[in-house]
Design a protein around this motif. Structure first.
Motif, PDB file in Angstrom:
ATOM      1  N   ASN A  80       0.897  -1.069  -0.269  1.00  0.00           N
ATOM      2  CA  ASN A  80       0.136  -0.069  -0.013  1.00  0.00           C
ATOM      3  C   ASN A  80       0.733   1.232   0.135  1.00  0.00           C
ATOM      4  N   THR A  81       2.113   1.290   0.830  1.00  0.00           N
ATOM      5  CA  THR A  81       2.691   2.513   1.038  1.00  0.00           C
ATOM      6  C   THR A  81       3.484   2.698  -0.400  1.00  0.00           C
ATOM      7  N   GLY A 104       1.229   3.898  -2.817  1.00  0.00           N
ATOM      8  CA  GLY A 104       0.825   5.185  -2.664  1.00  0.00           C
ATOM      9  C   GLY A 104       2.028   6.140  -3.091  1.00  0.00           C
ATOM     10  N   GLN A 105       3.193   6.051  -2.790  1.00  0.00           N
ATOM     11  CA  GLN A 105       4.384   6.509  -2.893  1.00  0.00           C
ATOM     12  C   GLN A 105       4.523   6.773  -4.626  1.00  0.00           C
ATOM     13  N   GLU A 116      -1.966   8.082  -0.855  1.00  0.00           N
ATOM     14  CA  GLU A 116      -0.594   8.222  -1.156  1.00  0.00           C
ATOM     15  C   GLU A 116       0.273   7.999   0.071  1.00  0.00           C
ATOM     16  N   ARG A 117      -0.388   8.056   1.370  1.00  0.00           N
ATOM     17  CA  ARG A 117       0.179   7.583   2.467  1.00  0.00           C
ATOM     18  C   ARG A 117      -0.054   6.108   2.696  1.00  0.00           C
ATOM     19  N   GLY A 118      -0.704   5.259   1.910  1.00  0.00           N
ATOM     20  CA  GLY A 118      -0.828   4.034   1.967  1.00  0.00           C
ATOM     21  C   GLY A 118      -2.069   3.453   3.169  1.00  0.00           C
TER      22      GLY A 118
END
Length: 110
Positions: free
Chosen positions: A2-3, A6-7, A38-40
């Protein structure tokens, strides 16, 4: 994952020079939701992911490449492996066949 997803979304958004608000408007999402992506914190539904990919004008594997091997790389590796096992004459024949096939794809897929 997820992170990383998002990144990568953030990275591609910034490459376009868009703020979160501008990007959110383009993909028809709230700025808060985009921030969470974006932050996951959140994972997009498939429908949302497709809109994101289309708006960013990237292939899906660019955003998820660490989790899913790029299909083109897998195919390239397999093709290279098969070609490396051929004699020079067989390689020439394989290239001729491939050229004939790719030149006629529009006709083959109809």
């Amino acid at each position: 994952m997820n992170t990383l997803l998002g990144q990568r979304i953030r990275e591609k958004r910034k490459e376009k020079g868009w703020t979160i608000e501008q990007f959110a408007e383009r993909v028809d999402l709230s700025a808060n939701y985009v921030g969470d992506l974006e932050r996951g914190v959140k994972i997009p539904k498939l429908e949302t992911f497709i809109r994101i990919v289309e708006v960013l004008d990237v292939s899906a594997d660019v955003l998820i490449r660490d989790s899913v091997p790029s299909a083109s790389h897998v195919a390239d590796d397999e093709l290279s492996r098969k070609l490396s096992q051929l004699t020079p004459g067989q390689k020439k024949a394989a290239i001729d066949i491939l050229n004939a096939y790719t030149d006629n794809i529009p006709y083959i897929t109809k």
